[in-house]
Design a protein around this motif. Structure first.
Motif, PDB file in Angstrom:
ATOM      1  N   VAL A  10       0.828  -1.200   0.000  1.00 30.62           N
ATOM      2  CA  VAL A  10       0.000   0.000   0.000  1.00 30.62           C
ATOM      3  C   VAL A  10       0.864   1.253   0.000  1.00 30.62           C
ATOM      4  O   VAL A  10       1.998   1.265   0.499  1.00 30.62           O
ATOM      5  CB  VAL A  10      -0.959   0.032   1.210  1.00 30.62           C
ATOM      6  CG1 VAL A  10      -1.916  -1.148   1.157  1.00 30.62           C
ATOM      7  CG2 VAL A  10      -0.177   0.028   2.529  1.00 30.62           C
ATOM      8  N   CYS A  58      -0.771   5.967   9.754  1.00 31.44           N
ATOM      9  CA  CYS A  58      -0.870   5.244   8.479  1.00 31.44           C
ATOM     10  C   CYS A  58      -1.829   4.059   8.583  1.00 31.44           C
ATOM     11  O   CYS A  58      -1.628   3.032   7.934  1.00 31.44           O
ATOM     12  CB  CYS A  58       0.507   4.773   8.026  1.00 31.44           C
ATOM     13  SG  CYS A  58       1.353   3.703   9.216  1.00 31.44           S
ATOM     14  N   ILE A  92      -4.859   1.602   8.026  1.00 24.51           N
ATOM     15  CA  ILE A  92      -5.763   1.226   6.948  1.00 24.51           C
ATOM     16  C   ILE A  92      -6.761   0.204   7.480  1.00 24.51           C
ATOM     17  O   ILE A  92      -6.471  -0.536   8.426  1.00 24.51           O
ATOM     18  CB  ILE A  92      -5.013   0.657   5.725  1.00 24.51           C
ATOM     19  CG1 ILE A  92      -4.354  -0.679   6.073  1.00 24.51           C
ATOM     20  CG2 ILE A  92      -3.991   1.647   5.201  1.00 24.51           C
ATOM     21  CD1 ILE A  92      -3.848  -1.420   4.861  1.00 24.51           C
ATOM     22  N   ALA A  94       0.102   0.456   8.767  1.00 21.86           N
ATOM     23  CA  ALA A  94       0.757   0.043   7.523  1.00 21.86           C
ATOM     24  C   ALA A  94       2.273  -0.027   7.635  1.00 21.86           C
ATOM     25  O   ALA A  94       2.904  -0.861   6.988  1.00 21.86           O
ATOM     26  CB  ALA A  94       0.364   0.978   6.384  1.00 21.86           C
ATOM     27  N   CYS A  95       2.879   0.826   8.445  1.00 21.01           N
ATOM     28  CA  CYS A  95       4.343   0.860   8.478  1.00 21.01           C
ATOM     29  C   CYS A  95       4.943  -0.321   9.244  1.00 21.01           C
ATOM     30  O   CYS A  95       6.110  -0.662   9.026  1.00 21.01           O
ATOM     31  CB  CYS A  95       4.842   2.175   9.060  1.00 21.01           C
ATOM     32  SG  CYS A  95       4.431   2.437  10.802  1.00 21.01           S
ATOM     33  N   GLY A  99       2.465  -3.760   7.679  1.00 18.82           N
ATOM     34  CA  GLY A  99       2.655  -3.736   6.240  1.00 18.82           C
ATOM     35  C   GLY A  99       4.059  -3.249   5.928  1.00 18.82           C
ATOM     36  O   GLY A  99       4.963  -3.450   6.724  1.00 18.82           O
ATOM     37  N   PRO A 100       4.258  -2.576   4.797  1.00 26.07           N
ATOM     38  CA  PRO A 100       3.208  -2.083   3.909  1.00 26.07           C
ATOM     39  C   PRO A 100       2.580  -3.134   3.004  1.00 26.07           C
ATOM     40  O   PRO A 100       1.676  -2.839   2.243  1.00 26.07           O
ATOM     41  CB  PRO A 100       3.960  -1.041   3.063  1.00 26.07           C
ATOM     42  CG  PRO A 100       5.360  -1.543   3.013  1.00 26.07           C
ATOM     43  CD  PRO A 100       5.617  -2.161   4.349  1.00 26.07           C
ATOM     44  N   ILE A 105      -7.681  -6.459   2.840  1.00 25.40           N
ATOM     45  CA  ILE A 105      -7.909  -5.012   2.867  1.00 25.40           C
ATOM     46  C   ILE A 105      -9.363  -4.706   2.544  1.00 25.40           C
ATOM     47  O   ILE A 105      -9.947  -5.275   1.614  1.00 25.40           O
ATOM     48  CB  ILE A 105      -6.984  -4.299   1.869  1.00 25.40           C
ATOM     49  CG1 ILE A 105      -5.515  -4.569   2.220  1.00 25.40           C
ATOM     50  CG2 ILE A 105      -7.252  -2.807   1.855  1.00 25.40           C
ATOM     51  CD1 ILE A 105      -4.530  -3.998   1.209  1.00 25.40           C
TER      52      ILE A 105
END
Length: 298
Positions: free
Chosen positions: A229, A243, A245, A283-284, A287-288, A295
């Protein structure tokens, strides 16, 4: 994760407003994995302007050197475009989880690797292809790359992929290079006929609308899909929570599978305590790279 003062080796213009910035750092380059990223301090550390570092995925990591490919869009990247050889820059990384190649969910030598990229989401896919070929985890003929851009001048990494010898197809919105239309149309055409007995696995990175479309296509064709992402990241290590999601709440997913008789009681897990069908993933750190099916696209 390491914080290093990295020496600039090159800052090369490769497309209108796009540069490849190469650093020397054995510590960071030596542990970088495809899909991971770094946080780069764009301004003078004494001026704190801009204050926050910027996230960039790896384009290459070779020996003691690594590179990123960035687009000049504001003050931070504007300052980066003026970096010169031998300048020193504060870089934090590698960060994030990276693609699952070699894991249970990742590509194996018996699979087709399908890479779908757009814009500055293309570089981590090049890093992925280069790495699996270097490590002999995939044959060139089993890697199929689909790249998209608004026009041919903004089509990134085309020559780089050609030099790898992999299968490459491109699409531009205006038809100035390759297929006229969205890159997802090329993906659908590839997946529709049973071109091989090998199982395909999709890896994608690019603008959010493209990622959403690729995830939808992967679901329609029952094809595994890993999505890197692109979201703003202020810190890069989970402190600011900026960040987040929306993803499926695994409690709900597992509960529904158990109720449907698809999962034995011994495999039942409740990793999340809330009763909603979703949660917010950072996300960091988580994820990313996520499974596309996890999702929840708004």
């Amino acid at each position: 994760m390491m914080n290093d003062k990295c020496e600039v080796l090159e800052n090369k213009l490769v497309a209108p407003g796009h540069f490849v910035l190469t650093f020397r750092s054995k510590k960071i380059a030596g542990s970088a994995k495809p899909g991971q990223f770094v946080q780069i301090q764009c301004g003078d550390s004494s001026a704190f302007d801009p204050l926050l570092a910027r996230p960039f995925s790896f384009f290459t990591s070779r020996g003691s050197e690594f590179s990123i490919l960035y687009h000049v869009v504001g003050k931070g990247t504007g300052r980066m475009s003026h970096l010169r050889k031998k300048d020193k820059v504060s870089v934090l990384g590698p960060l994030g989880n990276g693609f699952g190649v070699g894991s249970e969910l990742g590509a194996r030598s018996s699979e087709l690797m399908v890479l779908v990229g757009g814009g500055v989401g293309i570089p981590p896919l090049y890093h992925l292809a280069e790495t699996v070929l270097k490590n002999k985890k995939m044959k060139k003929g089993n890697i199929h790359v689909f790249l998209g851009a608004r026009n041919k001048s903004l089509l990134l990494c085309e020559k780089d992929f050609k030099n790898l010898g992999v299968s490459l197809s491109v699409a531009t919105d205006d038809g100035s290079r390759g297929f006229k239309g969205f890159v997802t149309s090329l993906l659908i055409s590839f997946l529709r006929p049973p071109t091989s007995d090998l199982r395909a696995c999709i890896y994608t990175c690019g603008p959010t609308p493209m990622l959403k479309a690729v995830s939808r296509v992967s679901g329609e064709f029952l094809t595994p899909c890993e999505v890197a992402v692109e979201v703003p990241m202020a810190c890069g290590f989970g402190a600011c929570l900026g960040c987040a999601i929306k993803v499926k709440n695994q409690k709900s997913v597992v509960s529904s599978q158990k109720s449907a008789g698809k999962m034995p009681n011994s495999d039942y897990r409740l990793p999340i305590t809330n009763s909603l069908d979703y949660r917010f993933a950072i996300a960091c750190t988580e994820g990313p790279v996520f499974q596309g099916s996890d999702i929840l696209w708004d």
